[in-house]
Design an enzyme around this catalytic site. Structure first.
Site, PDB file in Angstrom:
ATOM      1  CD1 TRP A 154      32.365  37.316  36.818  1.00  0.00           C
ATOM      2  CD2 TRP A 154      31.986  38.468  38.821  1.00  0.00           C
ATOM      3  NE1 TRP A 154      31.715  36.594  37.507  1.00  0.00           N
ATOM      4  CE2 TRP A 154      31.450  37.432  38.660  1.00  0.00           C
ATOM      5  CE3 TRP A 154      31.860  39.423  39.941  1.00  0.00           C
ATOM      6  CZ2 TRP A 154      31.094  36.750  40.098  1.00  0.00           C
ATOM      7  CZ3 TRP A 154      31.275  39.147  40.939  1.00  0.00           C
ATOM      8  CH2 TRP A 154      30.530  37.702  41.032  1.00  0.00           C
ATOM      9  CD  GLU A 171      35.697  25.352  37.949  1.00  0.00           C
ATOM     10  OE1 GLU A 171      35.389  26.629  38.202  1.00  0.00           O
ATOM     11  OE2 GLU A 171      36.491  24.606  38.471  1.00  0.00           O
ATOM     12  NE  ARG A 216      41.961  40.577  37.307  1.00  0.00           N
ATOM     13  CZ  ARG A 216      42.388  40.117  38.296  1.00  0.00           C
ATOM     14  NH1 ARG A 216      43.548  39.336  38.144  1.00  0.00           N
ATOM     15  NH2 ARG A 216      42.276  40.949  39.319  1.00  0.00           N
ATOM     16  CE  LYS A 255      42.792  30.877  37.250  1.00  0.00           C
ATOM     17  NZ  LYS A 255      42.631  29.629  37.654  1.00  0.00           N
ATOM     18  CG  HIS A 303      25.336   7.947  56.675  1.00  0.00           C
ATOM     19  ND1 HIS A 303      24.901   7.409  57.537  1.00  0.00           N
ATOM     20  CD2 HIS A 303      26.395   7.488  56.350  1.00  0.00           C
ATOM     21  CE1 HIS A 303      26.021   6.678  58.062  1.00  0.00           C
ATOM     22  NE2 HIS A 303      26.893   6.721  57.334  1.00  0.00           N
ATOM     23  CB  CYS A 346      36.689  43.869  37.136  1.00  0.00           C
ATOM     24  SG  CYS A 346      35.066  44.041  37.455  1.00  0.00           S
ATOM     25  CD  GLU A 351      39.618  20.782  42.267  1.00  0.00           C
ATOM     26  OE1 GLU A 351      38.931  21.290  42.924  1.00  0.00           O
ATOM     27  OE2 GLU A 351      40.130  21.127  41.366  1.00  0.00           O
ATOM     28  CG  ASN A 392      39.100  44.493  39.852  1.00  0.00           C
ATOM     29  OD1 ASN A 392      38.140  44.039  40.391  1.00  0.00           O
ATOM     30  ND2 ASN A 392      40.175  43.965  40.307  1.00  0.00           N
ATOM     31  N   GLY A 393      36.443  46.252  42.023  1.00  0.00           N
ATOM     32  CA  GLY A 393      36.330  46.126  43.515  1.00  0.00           C
ATOM     33  C   GLY A 393      34.971  46.574  43.634  1.00  0.00           C
ATOM     34  CE  LYS A 413      38.274  22.699  38.634  1.00  0.00           C
ATOM     35  NZ  LYS A 413      39.023  23.126  39.426  1.00  0.00           N
TER      36      LYS A 413
END
Ligand code: F6R
Length: 615
Positions: free
Chosen positions: A75, A495, A27, A610, A511, A2, A488, A101-102, A492
């Site tokens: 968000w 997402e 955000r 983000k 395995h 947010c 990583e 936001n929270g 990438k």
């Protein structure tokens, strides 16, 4: 998660708020809204599902005049992303509007209490509970808006950055924070609010980083800024200068922020190493380490905690520090560390890594280790963020603002900082001999040029990416320092392209994961030429025998793997411990090009935000 913007001053608020929302959209982008008080002191709220552009469209025929306003890009946490759950939220009387936001953790008992007192709710959000609660307190105790916010927040459990407006009160903006970031911009006869500095920097460089549990009242035309904490202690506003430049938060001719940030890496690494990697003297200078060397010298072990991409950097840190400094290192994702009652000793050093410096789990892990007496060292990008303020010491990565949701330059600068820490520690502890130290310092200073070389061949990676848009699954393999790079690369890809991808240590493949390999399966093997090169060549042979499609990241001139793999992408030769700084670049580009070829919104991938300021 947010984004919050606010304005009070002499200009029209709407354009400032909308521009600010665009800058904070990374955000969260489920819904967006705006509240304005017009010249007759009427309070208007406009909000809608979807992106900020939808809000602009929606506001086209509305009364958007007013010199005070608040705005929000969401968000979703509580309640699906729709018009009703979007912020700002009105109180029952529609006298108050609030952005948040929270997460308000005790919103249910508060809601039940309010319902018993005749309040009704239109949304499922915790935010509506908070604004109603402030109205309830205000009507009960007939106090000022500031006092009502103060009293209400004293009874709230959870995290918040909020901004509140009141009908008929066009000269006052009240804001507060706990756990979620909030910055007040101080201009000439005007003030701004922002979740970070990006909506503010165009207008002023003077800012106040609101501290934990602080509530601020800003008044039109007044230079007095009232700040109190929840314990009712009045605090002196600390105005600081932000270093950010407007050009840093614009796309600068690139199609996406992510691509710009990938291409910025040579420069961001130079900024990161500037003054720290002294090429002439072949020295590392890091005051945070030098000033606290005793803590590291006496450390029983080093714990490193982080989330997501920052956790991958942390894993590379383990390889580096254990190899060169001979200190035991444990790495753990912050959300696991904080909840499993870990053993933390007073002589432990905890390194917390975070681009945003606001990740809720990482902050909680810091608090936990701090409460157990450990020395806390932060590695973060966002200047003045919570990580920077909660840690005993640390190093900024100086990558510059990272706006694309997928982390790129933050990762390489985190790895560069971990490398500098390792070299300096190794030298101070006597675990690296002088010639190795000096050689690695020089090699580190050459990394930026080598990345430029990789970037100059981005076209080839774009060509390769076109072959693989069909794929539904991808596998990424690497060994040693390049195992975290494989993780990583997989993160990438998934997402931003929504293709399922898994990263594995290359030898683990036998395995289990090898069962997935067939002629449809693309496998990215990070295989630069180092000491266990032959083993990884064998791994590639095994995959080829099962018809897997191999894209290998190899050291320049490696004809051996070129003969076996389907595609090779070359990186310049470097030291093994520095190789992640190079090998990750083609993986970032590959993900970017696959995702854009599939028409994905790479800067704002679905369901992501983000800065993960909620658990
Ligand atoms: C992935 C990504 C996330 C972040 C994670 C931690 O591209 O960006 O996985 O790395 O949310 O964020 P910070 O580093 O801000 O704590």
């Amino acid at each position: 998660m947010c984004g919050i913007v606010g304005y009070i001053g002499n200009r029209e608020a709407y354009p400032i708020l909308i521009k600010g929302l665009h800058r904070l959209e990374y955000r969260g982008y489920d819904s967006a809204g705006i509240a304005l008080i017009d010249s007759e002191s009427n309070l208007h709220v406009y909000k809608t599902k979807g992106k900020v552009a939808n809000l602009e469209q929606y506001c086209k025929d509305k009364n958007i005049s007013g010199t005070i306003g608040i705005a929000h890009t969401r968000w979703a946490t509580h309640g699906e992303p729709n018009d009703v759950n979007a912020h700002p939220h009105y109180s029952q009387s529609e006298n108050l509007a609030l952005i948040h936001n929270g997460i308000i953790e005790n919103y249910l008992p508060l809601r039940q209490m309010l319902e018993k007192n005749g309040f009704t709710f239109v949304s499922q959000t915790d935010t509506e509970v908070l604004v109603q609660f402030i109205e309830y307190v205000r009507s009960k105790s007939q106090c000022s808006l500031y006092e009502a916010v103060h009293q209400a927040l004293s009874q709230v459990v959870g995290a918040y950055a909020i901004g509140v407006l009141e009908k008929g009160n066009a000269d006052v903006l009240v804001a507060a924070r706990k756990g979620s970031p909030l910055i007040v911009g101080v201009g000439e006869q005007e003030y701004f609010l922002g979740s970070d500095a990006s909506p503010i920097v165009e207008y002023t460089k003077n800012v106040i980083y609101l501290g934990e549990e602080e509530i601020v009242e800003i008044k039109r035309g007044s230079s007095d800024i009232l700040i109190k904490n929840l314990s009712n202690v009045k605090l002196k506003p600390q105005i600081q200068k932000i270093q950010m430049d407007l050009s840093e938060i614009e796309k600068g001719g690139f199609e996406h922020f992510m691509l710009k940030e990938i291409f910025e890496q040579p420069k961001s690494l130079e900024m990161c190493m500037n003054g720290r990697v002294q090429t002439e003297m072949q020295e590392i200078i890091l005051s945070g380490i030098r000033d606290n060397i005793a803590k590291f010298r006496n450390a029983r072990r080093i714990l490193i905690t982080a989330c997501g991409t920052s956790w991958h950097a942390a894993l590379i840190g383990k390889y580096l520090i254990e190899y060169y400094c001979k200190i035991p290192v444990e790495v753990e994702v912050a959300s696991e560390f904080r909840y499993r009652n870990p053993v933390v000793f007073e002589d432990d050093v905890l390194i917390a890594i975070s681009q945003s410096g606001e990740t809720a789990d990482t902050l909680a892990a810091i608090e936990l280790a701090k409460a157990n007496g450990a020395f806390i060292y932060g590695i973060c990008n966002a200047v003045g963020s919570s990580v920077a303020r909660l840690t005993h010491s640390g190093t900024y990565t100086h990558a510059g603002p990272e706006i694309g949701v997928a982390s790129t330059k933050a990762f390489t600068t985190q790895v560069a900082v971990l490398t500098m820490i390792t070299l300096l520690l190794g030298k101070e502890l006597g675990t690296i001999d002088d010639s190795t130290y000096k050689h690695l310092v020089t090699s580190l200073s050459e990394v930026s040029k080598k990345i430029e070389k990789i970037l100059s061949k981005a076209d080839k990676i774009e060509q390769i990416s076109k072959v693989f848009t069909y794929a539904r699954n991808f596998m990424y393999l690497g060994r040693g320092y390049n195992y975290p790079v494989a993780l990583e690369g997989a993160l990438k890809l998934k997402e931003i392209s929504y293709i399922h991808a898994e990263g594995y240590p290359a030898a683990e493949m036998k395995h289990g994961p090898i069962a997935l390999v067939d002629e449809e399966m693309p496998i990215v093997v990070v295989a630069p030429k180092f000491k266990i090169y032959d083993k990884i060549v064998s791994n590639i042979e095994e995959l080829k025998a099962r018809k897997g499609k191999i894209i290998a990241i190899v050291t320049e001139g490696d004809t051996n793997i070129a003969n076996i793999a389907d595609y090779v992408i070359e990186i310049p030769s470097t030291e093994e411990c520095l190789s992640p700084l190079l090998t990750v670049i083609p993986l970032q580009l590959l993900s970017y090009y696959i995702a854009t070829a599939k028409g994905r919104n790479v800067d704002q991938p679905r369901n992501l935000a983000k800065s993960v300021t909620v658990e």
